[in-house]
Structures are given as C-alpha cells and as structure tokens.
Design a protein around this motif. Structure first.
Motif, short mmCIF file in Angstrom:
data_model
loop_
_atom_site.label_atom_id
_atom_site.label_comp_id
_atom_site.label_asym_id
_atom_site.label_seq_id
_atom_site.Cartn_x
_atom_site.Cartn_y
_atom_site.Cartn_z
N THR A 17 0.78 -1.37 -0.15
CA THR A 17 -0.24 0.13 -0.28
C THR A 17 0.65 1.17 -0.31
N ALA A 18 1.44 1.02 1.07
CA ALA A 18 2.97 2.16 0.69
C ALA A 18 3.51 2.53 -0.13
N LEU A 19 3.63 1.06 -0.44
CA LEU A 19 4.75 2.15 -2.10
C LEU A 19 3.58 2.54 -3.36
N LEU A 20 2.70 1.18 -3.38
CA LEU A 20 1.85 2.11 -4.50
C LEU A 20 1.51 3.54 -3.49
N GLN A 21 1.38 4.16 -2.57
CA GLN A 21 1.50 5.32 -2.51
C GLN A 21 2.22 6.67 -2.96
N VAL A 22 3.20 5.76 -2.87
CA VAL A 22 4.71 6.56 -3.66
C VAL A 22 5.08 7.24 -4.26
N ALA A 23 4.50 5.42 -5.74
CA ALA A 23 4.20 5.51 -7.03
C ALA A 23 3.52 6.60 -7.49
N HIS A 24 1.92 7.18 -6.70
CA HIS A 24 1.00 7.75 -7.19
C HIS A 24 1.09 9.34 -6.67
N ASN A 25 2.60 9.63 -5.85
CA ASN A 25 2.40 10.88 -4.72
C ASN A 25 3.77 10.72 -6.26
N TYR A 26 4.88 10.64 -6.60
CA TYR A 26 5.21 11.13 -8.12
C TYR A 26 4.72 11.48 -9.14
N GLU A 27 3.85 10.55 -9.10
CA GLU A 27 3.15 10.97 -10.84
C GLU A 27 1.77 11.40 -10.47
N GLU A 28 1.47 12.30 -9.63
CA GLU A 28 0.76 13.33 -9.73
C GLU A 28 1.16 14.44 -9.86
#
Length: 186
Positions: A17-28
């Motif tokens: 979940t944390a990995l997916l959130q970090v990916a989202h933050n970068y991509e956003e």
C-alpha cells in the motif's frame, strides 16, 4: 543526493500500500517511476503489486537473473525506483541498487520482509540492512495486541510450521504476523 531505502515489516503491515502511494505521489507531480516486484510472488498474478486493501497496478518483474543496471540503462526521466517483495532480491541486486542511488542519483525504495517464518534473514533483506542509507520499520500488530515483528507459517489448522523451504508464497491462509512472544509460545 539519492539514497537506497529499506522499508520493512512483518506481513500485513501495508508495505505494498505504501509503495503504491509513493508511486502515486511521484506520478501526480509529473514524475515517472519504475516499479518492480518479484517473479516468484504470484498471489495476485505475475507482475502485479497488490495491496490487501484493494489497489493494485502492474509492475515489471525481477528474478535472480535481473540486471537492474542494464534494465535502467541511461533512461532519462525516471525519478524513482520502487521494489516490492525486496526480500527476494539477491545480494548483487541490492549492491546494484545501491550503486544506482549513489552514482546515478536515482532513489531506490525497497519494501519487504526482514525475516522468514523461522526468524532467519532473507538474503536480500540482509544486504539491504547492511547497505540501506535509510531504514524504516513499518508497524503492524499481533493478535495479542503487541507489535508484530515475526512471520509465522501455519498449516490448514492454524498450527505453527517450523520446517520447510524458506520461500513458500502465501497470504493470510499460510502466514500470520505475530510478536516475538506469540512466535515463541506457538
């Protein structure tokens, strides 16, 4: 300066979940990431990082032969490397990620288990513990309410298994996150 990060925990602590959130933050924010997960982990299909909460996304897979240096080449525009199931990295792969972070200024954030069901370090985790510039223990709790730090393999009757191969892929039906006391008393 970029760093090699190791974010570890017992099972069910929210690492994916944390990995997916970090990916989202970068991509956003308009940045590109490369996401990798272990070929051996097929619980949700190959090449899929999945949170038990539901979110998932496709990822590139790695196995013991994966050369991260070659895969990343001189590809411009990558802001971060994210690795799920990092306990399955080899010692050489962790060294390569360390080099990528320090010589290419590309952060590598690795998420994984620290130990197996017998309390032994995985080779990838051992090398990450040795080389990571930053380590974060993610927390989850045992059934008794204490902090879970161990992964206990169980049989179909929920009894502790103490022998077997280090790697046996499974979810909640095969493993329980437990505290040290419950691990010893089971």
């Amino acid at each position: 300066m970029a760093k090699l990060f190791f974010r570890y925990a017992a099972m069910n602590a929210g690492k994916s979940t944390a990995l997916l959130q970090v990916a989202h933050n970068y991509e956003e924010r308009g940045h590109s990431v490369r996401i990798f997960t272990a070929q051996v982990d097929d619980r949700y299909g190959h090449g899929v990082v999945t949170s038990r909460l539901g979110p998932q996304r496709h990822a590139e897979v790695f196995d013991a032969t994966t050369d991260f240096q070659a895969l990343l080449g001189e590809q411009p525009g990558i802001a971060c490397i994210l690795v799920d199931e990092a306990q399955f990295l080899t010692k050489a792969q962790v060294w390569a990620l360390h080099e990528i972070a320090h010589l290419r200024n590309l952060p590598a954030i690795c998420y994984g288990l620290r130990t197996d069901f017998q309390g032994e370090l995985f080779p990838g985790s051992a090398t990450l513990l040795a080389l990571a510039d930053e380590m974060d223990e993610m927390k989850t709790i045992c059934d008794c309410g204490r902090k879970a730090t161990m992964n206990m393999r169980v049989d179909a009757n929920n009894r502790k298994i103490t022998e077997g191969a280090q790697v046996e892929i499974g979810g909640n039906a095969r493993y329980r996150a437990v505290c040290g006391r419950c691990f010893r008393q089971s």
